[in-house]
Write a protein that holds these residues in place. Sequence first.
Motif, PDB file in Angstrom:
ATOM      1  N   LYS A   1       0.845  -1.364   0.138  1.00 43.00           N
ATOM      2  CA  LYS A   1      -0.030  -0.154   0.192  1.00 43.00           C
ATOM      3  C   LYS A   1       0.923   1.334   0.045  1.00 43.00           C
ATOM      4  O   LYS A   1       1.984   1.317   0.812  1.00 43.00           O
ATOM      5  CB  LYS A   1      -0.923   0.036   1.253  1.00 43.00           C
ATOM      6  N   ASN A   2       0.388   2.368  -0.782  1.00 39.85           N
ATOM      7  CA  ASN A   2       0.992   3.775  -0.597  1.00 39.85           C
ATOM      8  C   ASN A   2       0.105   4.739  -0.825  1.00 39.85           C
ATOM      9  O   ASN A   2      -1.015   4.261  -1.227  1.00 39.85           O
ATOM     10  CB  ASN A   2       2.344   3.653  -1.459  1.00 39.85           C
ATOM     11  N   ALA A   3       0.466   5.922  -0.581  1.00 36.33           N
ATOM     12  CA  ALA A   3      -0.326   7.200  -0.865  1.00 36.33           C
ATOM     13  C   ALA A   3       0.527   8.343  -0.943  1.00 36.33           C
ATOM     14  O   ALA A   3       1.496   8.508  -0.552  1.00 36.33           O
ATOM     15  CB  ALA A   3      -1.318   7.205   0.113  1.00 36.33           C
ATOM     16  N   CYS A   4      -0.032   9.109  -1.693  1.00 33.43           N
ATOM     17  CA  CYS A   4       0.756  10.525  -1.972  1.00 33.43           C
ATOM     18  C   CYS A   4      -0.182  11.880  -2.087  1.00 33.43           C
ATOM     19  O   CYS A   4      -1.466  11.273  -1.959  1.00 33.43           O
ATOM     20  CB  CYS A   4       1.684  10.418  -3.287  1.00 33.43           C
ATOM     21  N   ILE A   5       0.285  12.778  -1.837  1.00 33.49           N
ATOM     22  CA  ILE A   5      -0.453  14.108  -2.153  1.00 33.49           C
ATOM     23  C   ILE A   5      -0.558  14.446  -3.409  1.00 33.49           C
ATOM     24  O   ILE A   5       0.347  14.536  -4.452  1.00 33.49           O
ATOM     25  CB  ILE A   5      -0.168  15.277  -1.059  1.00 33.49           C
ATOM     26  N   ILE A   6      -1.927  14.631  -3.990  1.00 32.34           N
ATOM     27  CA  ILE A   6      -1.928  15.425  -5.177  1.00 32.34           C
ATOM     28  C   ILE A   6      -2.960  16.825  -5.232  1.00 32.34           C
ATOM     29  O   ILE A   6      -3.757  16.608  -3.962  1.00 32.34           O
ATOM     30  CB  ILE A   6      -2.736  14.243  -6.416  1.00 32.34           C
ATOM     31  N   ASN A   7      -2.757  17.519  -6.205  1.00 35.93           N
ATOM     32  CA  ASN A   7      -3.590  18.666  -6.308  1.00 35.93           C
ATOM     33  C   ASN A   7      -4.739  18.859  -7.194  1.00 35.93           C
ATOM     34  O   ASN A   7      -5.576  19.619  -7.531  1.00 35.93           O
ATOM     35  CB  ASN A   7      -2.994  19.833  -5.953  1.00 35.93           C
ATOM     36  N   THR A   8      -4.634  17.973  -8.043  1.00 36.17           N
ATOM     37  CA  THR A   8      -5.595  17.640  -9.244  1.00 36.17           C
ATOM     38  C   THR A   8      -6.431  16.229  -9.414  1.00 36.17           C
ATOM     39  O   THR A   8      -5.936  15.238  -9.572  1.00 36.17           O
ATOM     40  CB  THR A   8      -4.870  17.788 -10.676  1.00 36.17           C
ATOM     41  N   CYS A   9      -7.692  16.622  -8.999  1.00 32.98           N
ATOM     42  CA  CYS A   9      -8.729  15.665  -9.073  1.00 32.98           C
ATOM     43  C   CYS A   9      -9.953  16.258  -9.485  1.00 32.98           C
ATOM     44  O   CYS A   9     -10.682  17.224  -8.703  1.00 32.98           O
ATOM     45  CB  CYS A   9      -9.080  14.949  -7.672  1.00 32.98           C
ATOM     46  N   THR A  10     -10.576  15.907 -10.641  1.00 31.84           N
ATOM     47  CA  THR A  10     -11.660  16.577 -11.142  1.00 31.84           C
ATOM     48  C   THR A  10     -12.939  15.725 -11.849  1.00 31.84           C
ATOM     49  O   THR A  10     -12.202  14.676 -12.224  1.00 31.84           O
ATOM     50  CB  THR A  10     -11.219  17.272 -12.654  1.00 31.84           C
ATOM     51  N   GLN A  11     -13.961  16.051 -11.371  1.00 30.90           N
ATOM     52  CA  GLN A  11     -15.082  15.161 -12.038  1.00 30.90           C
ATOM     53  C   GLN A  11     -14.974  15.614 -13.406  1.00 30.90           C
ATOM     54  O   GLN A  11     -15.205  16.725 -13.914  1.00 30.90           O
ATOM     55  CB  GLN A  11     -16.372  15.375 -11.344  1.00 30.90           C
ATOM     56  N   LEU A  12     -15.278  14.392 -14.148  1.00 29.89           N
ATOM     57  CA  LEU A  12     -15.320  14.472 -15.707  1.00 29.89           C
ATOM     58  C   LEU A  12     -16.764  14.571 -16.329  1.00 29.89           C
ATOM     59  O   LEU A  12     -17.015  15.242 -16.959  1.00 29.89           O
ATOM     60  CB  LEU A  12     -14.522  13.483 -16.497  1.00 29.89           C
ATOM     61  N   THR A  13     -17.468  13.550 -15.602  1.00 26.40           N
ATOM     62  CA  THR A  13     -18.724  13.281 -16.263  1.00 26.40           C
ATOM     63  C   THR A  13     -19.532  12.736 -14.934  1.00 26.40           C
ATOM     64  O   THR A  13     -19.070  12.141 -14.031  1.00 26.40           O
ATOM     65  CB  THR A  13     -18.666  12.026 -17.222  1.00 26.40           C
ATOM     66  N   ALA A  14     -20.931  12.950 -14.906  1.00 24.06           N
ATOM     67  CA  ALA A  14     -21.684  12.343 -13.959  1.00 24.06           C
ATOM     68  C   ALA A  14     -22.219  11.069 -14.294  1.00 24.06           C
ATOM     69  O   ALA A  14     -22.511  10.445 -13.321  1.00 24.06           O
ATOM     70  CB  ALA A  14     -23.036  13.477 -13.971  1.00 24.06           C
ATOM     71  N   GLU A  15     -22.634  10.769 -15.549  1.00 26.96           N
ATOM     72  CA  GLU A  15     -23.153   9.771 -16.006  1.00 26.96           C
ATOM     73  C   GLU A  15     -22.374   8.832 -17.065  1.00 26.96           C
ATOM     74  O   GLU A  15     -22.715   9.394 -18.004  1.00 26.96           O
ATOM     75  CB  GLU A  15     -24.566   9.717 -16.270  1.00 26.96           C
TER      76      GLU A  15
END
Lengths: 213, 213
Positions: B24-38
């Motif tokens: 397991k691992n994890a990091c910090i990101i600043n880009t997460c964007t919803q692209l589509t709803a359905e």
Amino acid sequence: MDQTALFTLTYGVFILGAENNGAKNACIINTCTQLTAEPARVSVTVLKSNLTHYMVDASKKFTVSVLGKHASLDTIAHFGFQSGRSVDKFQDFEYKVDTLGTPVIEKDSIATFSCKVVEQIDLGSHTLFIGEVIDATKLINGEPMTYAYYRDLKAGKVQPVSLGGSVKPTKEQVQYECSVCHYIYDGEVPFEELPDTYLCPICGKPKSVFYEA
Amino acid sequence: MDQTALFTLTYGVFILGAENNGAKNACIINTCTQLTAEPARVSVTVLKSNLTHYMVDASKKFTVSVLGKHASLDTIAHFGFQSGRSVDKFQDFEYKVDTLGTPVIEKDSIATFSCKVVEQIDLGSHTLFIGEVIDATKLINGEPMTYAYYRDLKAGKVQPVSLGGSVKPTKEQVQYECSVCHYIYDGEVPFEELPDTYLCPICGKPKSVFYEA
């Protein structure tokens, strides 16, 4: 799955500009993200049914005008709540054109970019365009408008900030937001009194997909 | 072209979680964007040199934990300023696993998502992963942390907000930020006194690409 969890994502508020064969249009988007620094590339996500989408797809170029926190709700309504198919949004609205002839809007913005599309991904309802930034201008040192701030401003939960312009505060009221395209209902008739056949003017989804924002 | 114009784009602060063959691992990101709803789809952009990138690429799945405004700088430093190649970030850090075995971090978060990678685009230094959201949980009603707020918090320009946890305010000082990966210099030695051979610990770029944030 709780769809409202996705509403915690943070967005800005931008004017996406396009030009194709001499015709100009622009619309409001909330997704513009820098992807890489070298080369400088950004992505924008655009609803396919928008006229601006057609023009970006055809011309393979676009501009982004980054709205500041001081931006007027009128500017957002002007570019966001009407279609270029029925009105010329640049009639009586001041703009400049970049080196590729695409319009940028400096009024209410803190920065503008010009981009050439280098890749695009079909997402079903939307297209993700990846643009190489060929020009970028920082206009002023103002804070960018976030989508959350825009919603609070529209609901009268925050006071408008002034930067040369003036914004009329709106009175606090319940907001109804389309869960698909995030359009905030803006009509004169109270939302509750709209017929069940009401459709979102932006994405065409039914009244039932709206929620109290 | 004025690169600082691109710094006006608005981002959140997220923990990107990954799991591959039991690691397991994890990091910090600043880009997460919803692209589509359905269907519900989001994109994340990840630096290729990150261990988390390798694991997402191999396992074709990831989680996103959306940090709240109340998140502690310690949590961001824990996941952002050290590599999973040298430490086990989940040793002594509370987490849950989703239905696919990928870690999510509820501490300091306001929502979490689980995603399966449905498409990915090679951007050179980064990869854009498009994920179909298979589960989403709203944890609390707190405000999301924006990247701008994180920078102000780190610089002591804003007071930390409390939500059960406590955050020590930092004193105001000039910040030096990597213009490539946006890492904020965090060392004990004043930035000006670092040797010219100093390299960004996150992306490996030289001292000369840092600017006063």
